[in-house]
Design a protein around this motif. Structure first.
Motif, PDB file in Angstrom:
ATOM      1  N   LEU A   1      -3.797 -33.715  55.557  1.00 18.62           N
ATOM      2  CA  LEU A   1      -3.669 -32.874  54.365  1.00 18.62           C
ATOM      3  C   LEU A   1      -3.411 -31.447  54.839  1.00 18.62           C
ATOM      4  O   LEU A   1      -4.220 -30.875  55.564  1.00 18.62           O
ATOM      5  N   ASN A   2      -2.272 -30.896  54.453  1.00 17.45           N
ATOM      6  CA  ASN A   2      -1.874 -29.577  54.910  1.00 17.45           C
ATOM      7  C   ASN A   2      -1.116 -28.890  53.777  1.00 17.45           C
ATOM      8  O   ASN A   2      -0.252 -29.492  53.151  1.00 17.45           O
ATOM      9  N   LYS A   3      -1.460 -27.637  53.501  1.00 18.34           N
ATOM     10  CA  LYS A   3      -0.804 -26.919  52.391  1.00 18.34           C
ATOM     11  C   LYS A   3       0.558 -26.356  52.762  1.00 18.34           C
ATOM     12  O   LYS A   3       1.378 -26.092  51.899  1.00 18.34           O
ATOM     13  N   SER A   4       0.830 -26.166  54.036  1.00 15.35           N
ATOM     14  CA  SER A   4       2.090 -25.564  54.460  1.00 15.35           C
ATOM     15  C   SER A   4       3.158 -26.645  54.624  1.00 15.35           C
ATOM     16  O   SER A   4       2.943 -27.645  55.291  1.00 15.35           O
ATOM     17  N   VAL A   5       4.313 -26.441  53.988  1.00 12.56           N
ATOM     18  CA  VAL A   5       5.428 -27.385  54.085  1.00 12.56           C
ATOM     19  C   VAL A   5       6.722 -26.614  54.347  1.00 12.56           C
ATOM     20  O   VAL A   5       6.808 -25.411  54.096  1.00 12.56           O
TER      21      VAL A   5
END
Length: 139
Positions: A48-52
Motif C-alpha cells: 500500500l503506497n500513496k505515491s504513483v
C-alpha cells in the motif's frame, strides 16, 4: 509522383494521430487508493503506497505504476500497475524466497479476485477475498 504524394499523405496522417504521453509522480487519487486499500486488505503482499506515477495521453490517465525502493526489502524486483478504470491491479515481484510471482487482482461486484502465477512453485492460484478457491500445479 503518386508514390511521393502517397508517402507524404501517410507521414502527415501518422503525425496527426500521434499522442503526446506525459508522466507525473503524484499522490494516488481517491479511486486508485481505494483499489490499493481493498487489495492490500485481502492480499498483504501487495503493498500500500500513496505515491504513483500516472501516464497521461490527451489529459486522461492511460496507465498507473508504482515505484519502490528495494534497497531494504527482500525483493530484487517489485512492479505494480493500476489499469485506468481502477478495477484491476497488475503485479510482479521477485525474491529469493518466492521466486518470480506475477498476476492480477480484479474487483468484481465488490470482491477481490486474484490470479497468481508462481514460477518457483509451478503453480496457478485463484483466490477470492484472500481465500484460495483453485490451485493447480503445473508439471
Amino acid at each position: 509522383m503518386k508514390k511521393f504524394t502517397l508517402l507524404l499523405a501517410l507521414i502527415f496522417t501518422t503525425i496527426s494521430f500521434g499522442q503526446s504521453i506525459t508522466t507525473k509522480i503524484e499522490e494516488a487519487n481517491a479511486d486508485q487508493y481505494a483499489l490499493l486499500e481493498m487489495v492490500n486488505k485481502y492480499y498483504p503482499d501487495i503493498t500500500l503506497n500513496k505515491s504513483v506515477t500516472n501516464f497521461y495521453a490527451d489529459g486522461k490517465i492511460i496507465d498507473t505504476q508504482q515505484e519502490f525502493n528495494l534497497t531494504t526489502s527482500k525483493f530484487s524486483s517489485y512492479k505494480l500497475g493500476i489499469e485506468p478504470d481502477n478495477k484491476k491491479l497488475l503485479f510482479e515481484y521477485v525474491s529469493d524466497e518466492t521466486g518470480k510471482v506475477w498476476g492480477d487482482v480484479q474487483i468484481f461486484k465488490g470482491n477481490a479476485l486474484r490470479t497468481t502465477f508462481s514460477e518457483k512453485n509451478n503453480e496457478i492460484n485463484v483466490s477470492l477475498n484472500g481465500k484460495s478457491v483453485y490451485l493447480k500445479k503445473i508439471k
